[in-house]
Design a protein around this motif. Structure first.
Motif, PDB file in Angstrom:
ATOM      1  N   ASN A  53      25.008  60.117 -46.363  1.00 47.31           N
ATOM      2  CA  ASN A  53      25.277  59.989 -47.790  1.00 47.31           C
ATOM      3  C   ASN A  53      25.214  58.519 -48.211  1.00 47.31           C
ATOM      4  O   ASN A  53      25.579  58.169 -49.318  1.00 47.31           O
ATOM      5  N   ARG A  54      24.751  57.659 -47.297  1.00 51.31           N
ATOM      6  CA  ARG A  54      24.599  56.235 -47.616  1.00 51.31           C
ATOM      7  C   ARG A  54      23.193  55.720 -47.333  1.00 51.31           C
ATOM      8  O   ARG A  54      22.638  54.984 -48.132  1.00 51.31           O
ATOM      9  N   GLY A  63      29.089  70.811 -41.847  1.00 55.78           N
ATOM     10  CA  GLY A  63      28.188  71.044 -42.970  1.00 55.78           C
ATOM     11  C   GLY A  63      27.066  72.016 -42.691  1.00 55.78           C
ATOM     12  O   GLY A  63      26.535  72.620 -43.600  1.00 55.78           O
ATOM     13  N   SER A 102      31.493  63.067 -55.819  1.00 53.66           N
ATOM     14  CA  SER A 102      31.202  61.972 -54.907  1.00 53.66           C
ATOM     15  C   SER A 102      31.896  62.219 -53.571  1.00 53.66           C
ATOM     16  O   SER A 102      32.936  62.855 -53.510  1.00 53.66           O
ATOM     17  N   TRP A 103      31.300  61.703 -52.518  1.00 54.32           N
ATOM     18  CA  TRP A 103      31.877  61.835 -51.177  1.00 54.32           C
ATOM     19  C   TRP A 103      33.140  60.981 -51.063  1.00 54.32           C
ATOM     20  O   TRP A 103      33.267  59.949 -51.719  1.00 54.32           O
ATOM     21  N   TYR A 155      30.510  67.821 -37.311  1.00 53.04           N
ATOM     22  CA  TYR A 155      30.147  68.024 -38.713  1.00 53.04           C
ATOM     23  C   TYR A 155      30.020  69.514 -38.985  1.00 53.04           C
ATOM     24  O   TYR A 155      29.220  70.196 -38.362  1.00 53.04           O
ATOM     25  N   THR A 200      26.508  70.811 -48.901  1.00 57.12           N
ATOM     26  CA  THR A 200      26.317  71.245 -47.524  1.00 57.12           C
ATOM     27  C   THR A 200      24.891  70.917 -47.111  1.00 57.12           C
ATOM     28  O   THR A 200      23.949  71.386 -47.737  1.00 57.12           O
ATOM     29  N   TYR A 257      34.007  59.348 -48.343  1.00 59.89           N
ATOM     30  CA  TYR A 257      33.666  58.150 -47.568  1.00 59.89           C
ATOM     31  C   TYR A 257      32.196  58.214 -47.166  1.00 59.89           C
ATOM     32  O   TYR A 257      31.565  59.258 -47.220  1.00 59.89           O
ATOM     33  N   ASP A 291      23.433  61.643 -52.280  1.00 61.50           N
ATOM     34  CA  ASP A 291      24.656  60.985 -52.717  1.00 61.50           C
ATOM     35  C   ASP A 291      25.580  61.959 -53.450  1.00 61.50           C
ATOM     36  O   ASP A 291      26.605  61.569 -53.978  1.00 61.50           O
ATOM     37  N   GLN A 292      25.217  63.242 -53.459  1.00 59.10           N
ATOM     38  CA  GLN A 292      26.048  64.270 -54.079  1.00 59.10           C
ATOM     39  C   GLN A 292      26.671  65.161 -53.012  1.00 59.10           C
ATOM     40  O   GLN A 292      25.986  65.602 -52.099  1.00 59.10           O
ATOM     41  N   GLU A 293      27.953  65.409 -53.143  1.00 55.73           N
ATOM     42  CA  GLU A 293      28.666  66.230 -52.172  1.00 55.73           C
ATOM     43  C   GLU A 293      28.055  67.621 -52.095  1.00 55.73           C
ATOM     44  O   GLU A 293      27.683  68.210 -53.099  1.00 55.73           O
TER      45      GLU A 293
END
Length: 145
Positions: free
Chosen positions: A73-74, A113, A25-26, A111, A66, A28, A62-64
């Protein structure tokens, strides 16, 4: 030969598990807009303070991991981002939750990512090298016989 196949199969299975995807999970909730990450707050923005549209979510998970693009993620794909009148984008932006409801997202930095570093490819390099060495070992052993 049967023993060699068993060893090879076990090594292949171990390497496959080593490379497997890690799901977490992230830390935040956030949105990414044009390479900048903004942390979602609980603070509402008055609709009178909403400026022009500056982007929208192009990718959600919603999964950590790249990801690239205007990622969140929301919020689901299509959620819009807006300027906040009186604030610079390097301070905060507004995210439209629903009609007339906007949430403030504070600028966190650039970012990372979208960038791929050596550590992203390391497991694949190790796996490839292991396969090459195992193949060479068995071929050499076959030639000695």
């Amino acid at each position: 030969m049967r023993m060699q196949m068993s060893v090879l199969s076990a090594l292949f299975l171990a390497c496959t598990l080593f490379i497997g995807t890690v799901k977490a999970s992230w830390a935040y909730m956030f949105v990414v807009n044009n390479g900048s990450i903004y942390v979602i707050s609980e603070e509402h923005v008055d609709p009178k303070q909403i400026g022009s549209k500056i982007g929208k979510v192009t990718s959600y998970s919603d999964q950590e991991g790249t990801y690239s693009g205007n990622f969140s993620n929301r919020y689901p794909k299509g959620t819009e981002y807006f300027e906040i009148i009186g604030l610079e984008r390097k301070d905060a932006i507004a995210v439209k939750e629903k009609e007339g409801v906007y949430i403030k997202a504070a600028y966190e930095g650039e970012y990372a990512g979208d960038r791929n570093g050596w550590s992203d490819f390391y497991p694949y390099v190790v796996f490839g090298a292991l396969i090459v060495f195992i193949t060479m070992y068995f071929l050499k052993k076959r030639m000695i016989r």
